[in-house]
Enzyme design. Structure first.
Site, PDB file in Angstrom:
ATOM      1  N   HIS A 149      -0.517  -0.374  -9.908  1.00 44.78           N
ATOM      2  CA  HIS A 149      -1.274  -1.222  -8.969  1.00 44.78           C
ATOM      3  C   HIS A 149      -1.712  -2.527  -9.653  1.00 44.78           C
ATOM      4  O   HIS A 149      -2.900  -2.821  -9.762  1.00 44.78           O
ATOM      5  CB  HIS A 149      -2.482  -0.457  -8.407  1.00 44.78           C
ATOM      6  CG  HIS A 149      -2.984  -0.993  -7.107  1.00 44.78           C
ATOM      7  ND1 HIS A 149      -3.497  -0.193  -6.112  1.00 44.78           N
ATOM      8  CD2 HIS A 149      -3.058  -2.278  -6.619  1.00 44.78           C
ATOM      9  CE1 HIS A 149      -3.875  -0.956  -5.084  1.00 44.78           C
ATOM     10  NE2 HIS A 149      -3.617  -2.222  -5.376  1.00 44.78           N
TER      11      HIS A 149
ATOM     12  N   ARG B 176       0.836  -1.193   0.000  1.00 49.13           N
ATOM     13  CA  ARG B 176       0.000   0.000   0.000  1.00 49.13           C
ATOM     14  C   ARG B 176       0.873   1.245   0.000  1.00 49.13           C
ATOM     15  O   ARG B 176       1.876   1.305   0.723  1.00 49.13           O
ATOM     16  CB  ARG B 176      -0.899   0.051   1.260  1.00 49.13           C
ATOM     17  CG  ARG B 176      -2.187  -0.730   1.125  1.00 49.13           C
ATOM     18  CD  ARG B 176      -3.139  -0.098   0.111  1.00 49.13           C
ATOM     19  NE  ARG B 176      -4.342  -0.876  -0.134  1.00 49.13           N
ATOM     20  CZ  ARG B 176      -4.454  -1.894  -0.990  1.00 49.13           C
ATOM     21  NH1 ARG B 176      -3.429  -2.291  -1.708  1.00 49.13           N
ATOM     22  NH2 ARG B 176      -5.611  -2.513  -1.158  1.00 49.13           N
TER      23      ARG B 176
ATOM     24  N   GLU C 261      -3.692   7.452  -6.174  1.00 51.94           N
ATOM     25  CA  GLU C 261      -3.623   6.724  -7.455  1.00 51.94           C
ATOM     26  C   GLU C 261      -4.679   7.257  -8.423  1.00 51.94           C
ATOM     27  O   GLU C 261      -5.835   7.409  -8.010  1.00 51.94           O
ATOM     28  CB  GLU C 261      -3.840   5.229  -7.194  1.00 51.94           C
ATOM     29  CG  GLU C 261      -2.696   4.648  -6.367  1.00 51.94           C
ATOM     30  CD  GLU C 261      -2.830   3.144  -6.068  1.00 51.94           C
ATOM     31  OE1 GLU C 261      -3.842   2.547  -6.463  1.00 51.94           O
ATOM     32  OE2 GLU C 261      -1.903   2.598  -5.446  1.00 51.94           O
TER      33      GLU C 261
HETATM   34  P1  NAD Z   1      -1.859 -10.298   5.775  1.00 54.82           P
HETATM   35  O1  NAD Z   1      -2.867  -9.746   6.727  1.00 54.82           O
HETATM   36  O2  NAD Z   1      -1.870 -11.753   5.477  1.00 54.82           O
HETATM   37  O3  NAD Z   1      -0.387  -9.937   6.274  1.00 54.82           O
HETATM   38  C1  NAD Z   1      -0.046  -8.664   6.775  1.00 54.82           C
HETATM   39  C2  NAD Z   1       1.050  -8.868   7.806  1.00 54.82           C
HETATM   40  O4  NAD Z   1       1.439  -7.579   8.275  1.00 54.82           O
HETATM   41  C3  NAD Z   1       0.590  -9.683   9.024  1.00 54.82           C
HETATM   42  O5  NAD Z   1       1.463 -10.779   9.251  1.00 54.82           O
HETATM   43  C4  NAD Z   1       0.674  -8.683  10.170  1.00 54.82           C
HETATM   44  O6  NAD Z   1       1.087  -9.293  11.388  1.00 54.82           O
HETATM   45  C5  NAD Z   1       1.723  -7.722   9.648  1.00 54.82           C
HETATM   46  N1  NAD Z   1       1.694  -6.431  10.333  1.00 54.82           N
HETATM   47  C6  NAD Z   1       0.617  -5.757  10.824  1.00 54.82           C
HETATM   48  N2  NAD Z   1       1.040  -4.628  11.439  1.00 54.82           N
HETATM   49  C7  NAD Z   1       2.392  -4.609  11.333  1.00 54.82           C
HETATM   50  C8  NAD Z   1       3.387  -3.711  11.768  1.00 54.82           C
HETATM   51  N3  NAD Z   1       3.087  -2.600  12.468  1.00 54.82           N
HETATM   52  N4  NAD Z   1       4.678  -3.991  11.468  1.00 54.82           N
HETATM   53  C9  NAD Z   1       5.019  -5.116  10.766  1.00 54.82           C
HETATM   54  N5  NAD Z   1       4.115  -6.022  10.363  1.00 54.82           N
HETATM   55  C10 NAD Z   1       2.807  -5.761  10.619  1.00 54.82           C
HETATM   56  O7  NAD Z   1      -2.012  -9.432   4.441  1.00 54.82           O
HETATM   57  P2  NAD Z   1      -1.517  -9.821   2.987  1.00 54.82           P
HETATM   58  O8  NAD Z   1      -2.591 -10.520   2.276  1.00 54.82           O
HETATM   59  O9  NAD Z   1      -0.189 -10.441   3.088  1.00 54.82           O
HETATM   60  O10 NAD Z   1      -1.424  -8.360   2.322  1.00 54.82           O
HETATM   61  C11 NAD Z   1      -0.340  -7.510   2.572  1.00 54.82           C
HETATM   62  C12 NAD Z   1      -0.554  -6.164   1.896  1.00 54.82           C
HETATM   63  O11 NAD Z   1      -0.583  -6.322   0.477  1.00 54.82           O
HETATM   64  C13 NAD Z   1      -1.864  -5.449   2.247  1.00 54.82           C
HETATM   65  O12 NAD Z   1      -1.572  -4.066   2.393  1.00 54.82           O
HETATM   66  C14 NAD Z   1      -2.730  -5.651   1.014  1.00 54.82           C
HETATM   67  O13 NAD Z   1      -3.726  -4.678   0.877  1.00 54.82           O
HETATM   68  C15 NAD Z   1      -1.671  -5.557  -0.063  1.00 54.82           C
HETATM   69  N6  NAD Z   1      -2.025  -6.144  -1.359  1.00 54.82           N
HETATM   70  C16 NAD Z   1      -1.666  -5.444  -2.483  1.00 54.82           C
HETATM   71  C17 NAD Z   1      -1.919  -5.992  -3.729  1.00 54.82           C
HETATM   72  C18 NAD Z   1      -1.574  -5.225  -4.976  1.00 54.82           C
HETATM   73  O14 NAD Z   1      -2.338  -5.267  -5.913  1.00 54.82           O
HETATM   74  N7  NAD Z   1      -0.460  -4.545  -5.027  1.00 54.82           N
HETATM   75  C19 NAD Z   1      -2.539  -7.239  -3.834  1.00 54.82           C
HETATM   76  C20 NAD Z   1      -2.878  -7.926  -2.673  1.00 54.82           C
HETATM   77  C21 NAD Z   1      -2.611  -7.361  -1.431  1.00 54.82           C
HETATM   78  C1  MLT Z   2      -5.821  -5.759  -2.723  1.00 56.48           C
HETATM   79  O1  MLT Z   2      -5.791  -5.144  -1.658  1.00 56.48           O
HETATM   80  O2  MLT Z   2      -6.427  -6.840  -2.862  1.00 56.48           O
HETATM   81  C2  MLT Z   2      -5.043  -5.249  -3.871  1.00 56.48           C
HETATM   82  O3  MLT Z   2      -4.571  -3.969  -3.679  1.00 56.48           O
HETATM   83  C3  MLT Z   2      -5.614  -5.498  -5.201  1.00 56.48           C
HETATM   84  C4  MLT Z   2      -6.819  -4.700  -5.546  1.00 56.48           C
HETATM   85  O4  MLT Z   2      -7.055  -3.649  -4.969  1.00 56.48           O
HETATM   86  O5  MLT Z   2      -7.559  -5.139  -6.422  1.00 56.48           O
END
Ligand code: NAD
Ligand code: MLT
Length: 308
Positions: free
Chosen positions: A276, A229, A258
């Protein structure tokens, strides 16, 4: 019952909804248009485009569930929804492999200057000396946030013979040991890592978790990746670190605003960017659409949600 789908959703998810409900797909609605339409719907299905603000929630008189086809629910005012008794669900697993694969793609593209070299050759230049890269083999990758995606990235990087350091206050030493990962503070990672990748949600604790102080500690050959993010890495501090060559490069998929045309990043030195795209695969979009559609069916038929 009626469901509004206000961002593009894959066909497989729509079919499930259409078997049970009247479904309207209306995208690119402004807040005012959404406020006007929302009272007639029992459920709203979104991706990241729709902002479900307090104003939208307050107008949602029949709404029982908001389904987010993806992970982050930062485009939903969850507090307002909870106050109104509206369930907010996401699809926590459907796109994790795609996001992990995109992170690895960004790391490799960064290490070998793939986008810059592609642009150069297409401009009819043959600049073999300009795009000297680095190997990832034997290098240290720091993973901030060792959840679903962070763990998948760590596993893949281990397959390329990288050493993994991680910071995540919610992961035990025992679990880290099982994964072959060494837990450290963010500052220790900043000092030691060759590559750093962030995979936390954006919260008050993670906003700016990498800031000017951390960039000041990094090696000049450090490279940083954000496919989580915008805002987890402070954008102004990153721009300064790149332009002054304090660090060697950055690969960024997500931005505080964005599209990021008015932000400080896209014109920086040694940055590669994508709009993204972490979850933009056919597989991930089917997975997340089916997952939220099944949740909406369950809740509107009087059942419970798995991912509330
Ligand atoms: P998740 O909840 O499985 O993992 C997140 C991790 O962050 C957890 O293990 C949690 O303990 C840790 N965390 C929380 N607070 C923290 C802190 N202060 N310091 C360090 N670690 C901390 O989530 P995920 O599915 O692995 O997703 C991770 C990120 O990726 C999210 O922000 C999600 O929105 C983003 N994401 C982006 C895309 C994209 O299109 N670029 C796609 C999917 C997910
Ligand atoms: C998510 O949080 O799942 C990703 O950022 C992807 C999306 O927004 O579609």
């Amino acid at each position: 019952m009626k469901v509004l789908v206000s961002d593009p959703l894959s066909e497989q998810g729509l079919t499930i909804l259409q078997q049970h409900f009247t479904v309207d797909v209306i995208t690119k609605l402004s807040e005012e248009e959404l406020v006007e339409k929302i009272p007639e719907y029992d459920a709203l299905v979104i991706r990241s485009g729709t902002q479900v603000t307090r104003k939208v929630i307050e107008a949602a008189d029949k709404m029982k569930i908001v389904g987010r086809a993806g992970v982050g629910v930062d485009n939903v005012d969850v507090e307002a929804a909870t106050e109104k008794g509206i369930i907010v669900v996401n699809a926590p697993e459907g796109n994790m492999l795609s996001a992990a694969e995109h992170t690895i793609a960004m790391m490799m593209a960064l290490a070998r200057n793939v986008p810059q070299a592609d642009a150069s050759l297409k401009a009819k230049k043959w600049e073999r000396g300009k795009f000297m890269g680095v190997e990832v083999n034997g290098k240290t990758l720091g993973v901030i946030g060792l959840g679903r995606i962070g763990a998948e990235v760590a596993k893949r990087a281990q397959g390329m013979n990288m050493n993994i350091l991680a910071y995540d206050p919610f992961v035990s030493e025992e679990r880290a040991k099982e994964m072959g990962v060494k837990m450290m503070s963010v500052q220790e990672i900043a000092k030691e890592a060759d590559f750093i990748t962030v995979h936390t949600p954006l919260t008050k604790d993670t906003r700016n978790i990498i800031d000017a102080e951390e960039f000041g500690m990094m090696k000049t050959n450090a490279r940083i990746i954000n496919c989580a993010r915008g805002g987890i890495i402070n954008e102004e501090a990153l721009a300064e670190a790149l332009n002054s060559e304090k660090i060697a490069g950055a690969a960024i998929d997500v931005f505080t605003s964005e599209p990021p045309f008015d932000g400080p990043l896209i014109d920086c030195k040694n940055i590669i960017v994508t709009p993204h795209l972490g979850a933009s695969t056919k597989e991930a979009q089917i997975n997340v659409a089916v997952s939220v559609a099944e949740e909406v069916v369950a809740v509107l038929n009087g059942g419970t949600a798995k991912n509330a």
